[in-house]
Design a protein around this motif. Structure first.
Motif: not given
Length: 542
Positions: A146-157
């Motif tokens: 989840l942390d990585l998704i936030g960094k790579v794909r943004g908060i919506s991801g």
């Protein structure tokens, strides 16, 4: 993938845990999970493996076989075509007849996160998720994803990932990861709302969520709210941990009050559960430097060095950088020599720290010598290191040497990043060459990694002023178009600082130029701010 509780639920030593290979049954306190579920199309079974360790930082890796994971990490980090992704490297590895284990892959992820290669780290997890039941991924792994998704794909991801999870799987680590994502994005309202939910679910029984919120308020310069959170923790008889105290110290120091910062340190010493670490003194040294109290800063730096334990490179990077900030060239170089003695192999970050310090101290001859040494041993060309010397040449008004250095960088295999091109922009603007500067602006916006780059407001304003001086509205409009296309003008604060309002040039570029000192802190990837340690260490607590 199998969800597993973290090791701290068991009274088992780490050293003994390494010898176990099969999962042991265990009870899961405070986490009611179904015996079978389906998340993202993958069956999830509740079990606990004593061989799976969440807090990787506590393991002595030198007792484990390192060659395999390290070789995988190097293959991923040195990929020529990054578009292929980490999965292509992992597929090739197994095609060569070598089976990958969960431990090795998680260790690779840890290393990639350490060096901020978040996209590659997320691709490793994507690859594991695609393997069905082969890998047993814990809620800790889900929190890291989840942390990585936030960094790579943004908060919506990150929010989408969170909402797709069954509520029964959302434990304190999952909520903590989403809270951290909101804080990183400086989304105060969402962070405060989520913290209230964390409290209502009974997950706010430890310092971590409060520490994360303190970093948000510190970044927003709302220092009184940092004090309020500390007061709330004390009222609830919640134990402040080392991170709490270090953030509190940084907050007090950021207000420019050495006395208030020292009061926190005295309280910290009275807390028998806390032992000040190297981060404590590094943070205080950073604040003393900002206050101009260099003697106190150097005293803290001596304490930093005395508290380094194990084979941790990071404290040496900060020591070298902070000695450069206090203007002590000999101490910076002495620590560098100590560092080289302890670690025969020095990563790019180590070379960046020493060259950055020497450049700031004006010892360009020694900086160039170490740069040449780095060229002989580097595993990959890091343009941030070359940018240090290029920036010096431009600052000294030697554009010819900067361009010659740039050509050598490319011949050596270096790939210029956006900051490299912006450095050349500065040089051309100094020579009042609008056409050449605009050409470099275009390259900067197209360079690999440009999405994480933002042009310095002072440089944009200077370019607008130069266009006005030369009556070149067309070149000005091209840069405005690049800024709009990259969506930087949607940030009202940024738009106002570069002299643009509602998409129009106001002509008041000088106001942004006054913030040149701030630009160096916000945009200079060569600056080593000690407060970053706190955020990095909190990230490692997920």
């Amino acid at each position: 993938m199998l969800l597993q509780p973290s090791l701290h639920h068991h009274n088992v030593s780490l050293s003994s845990s390494l010898s176990y290979a099969r999962p042991l049954p265990c009870r899961v306190p405070s986490l009611a999970l179904p015996t079978a579920a389906n998340y993202r199309g993958v069956p999830i079974t509740v079990t606990c493996s004593i061989s799976q360790i969440h807090s990787y930082g506590t393991v002595d890796y030198e007792r484990r076989p390192m060659v395999k994971w390290n070789a995988i990490y190097k293959r991923i980090s040195l990929m020529e075509n990054h578009e292929l992704g980490s999965g292509s490297v992992l597929d090739q590895w197994e095609k060569e007849g070598r089976k990958l284990s969960k431990w090795e892959l998680c260790r690779v992820v840890k290393e990639l996160r350490k060096f901020k290669r978040y996209k590659h780290a997320l691709e490793v997890y994507d690859w594991m998720n695609d393997k069905g039941e082969r890998f047993r991924l814990s809620t800790s792994d889900a929190a890291i994803q989840l942390d990585l998704i936030g960094k790579v794909r943004g908060i919506s991801g990150a929010e989408e990932y969170f909402l797709k999870m069954p509520d029964t799987l959302r434990d304190r680590r999952i909520y903590g990861a989403l809270l951290n994502a909101y804080v990183k994005a400086k989304m105060r309202e969402k962070a405060e709302s989520l913290l209230d939910e964390i409290k209502s679910k009974g997950f706010a029984t430890h310092a971590l969520p409060y520490n994360v919120m303190m970093t948000l308020y510190m970044n927003l310069k709302e220092y009184d709210k940092v004090d309020s959170i500390v007061s709330e923790m004390m009222e609830k008889s919640m134990q402040l941990d080392i991170y709490s105290y270090n953030i509190w110290l940084s907050s007090r120091g950021s207000q420019g009050s050495a006395e208030k910062m020292e009061q926190v340190f005295e309280q910290m010493k009275l807390d028998r559960t806390i032992i000040p670490n190297w981060t404590t003194f590094s943070t205080m040294a950073t604040m003393y430097i900002k206050m101009g109290q260099f003697e106190k800063a150097e005293d803290c730096l001596k304490k930093v060095e005395s508290r380094i334990t194990g084979r941790d490179r990071i404290p040496y990077h900060y020591l070298i950088s902070l000695y450069g900030n206090v203007g002590n060239k000999e101490e910076a170089y002495r620590v560098w020599k100590v560092y080289r003695t302890i670690f025969p192999i020095v990563p790019n970050l180590g070379y960046h720290a020493i060259i950055s310090s020497l450049v700031r101290l004006g010892d360009i001859e020694r900086a160039e010598k170490i740069y040449e040494e780095w060229l002989q041993v580097k595993s990959s060309y890091d343009p941030r290191i070359g940018n240090l010397l290029m920036g010096w040449y431009v600052k000294e008004g030697n554009l010819d040497k900067a361009e010659s250095f740039f050509n050598q960088m490319v011949e050596t295999g270096g790939k210029p990043n956006s900051s490299t091109w912006e450095t050349l922009v500065e040089g051309h603007m100094g020579e009042k060459r609008i056409s050449e500067a605009l050409s470099c602006w275009k390259e900067a916006f197209m360079a690999e990694g440009s999405k994480s780059w933002r042009p310095k407001p002072a440089n944009v304003s200077t370019f607008f002023e130069l266009c006005e001086e030369k009556d070149d509205a067309d070149s000005r409009d091209v840069l405005v178009g690049l800024l709009r296309q990259s969506r930087y003008l949607e940030d009202e604060v940024y738009a106002s600082r570069i002299g643009l309002a509602n998409g129009d040039v106001t002509g008041n570029g000088l106001s942004a130029g006054k913030d040149n000192a701030l630009d160096k802190i916000e945009n200079n990837d060569d600056e080593n701010d000690g407060s970053e340690i706190l955020l990095n260490q909190l990230q490692g607590s997920l």
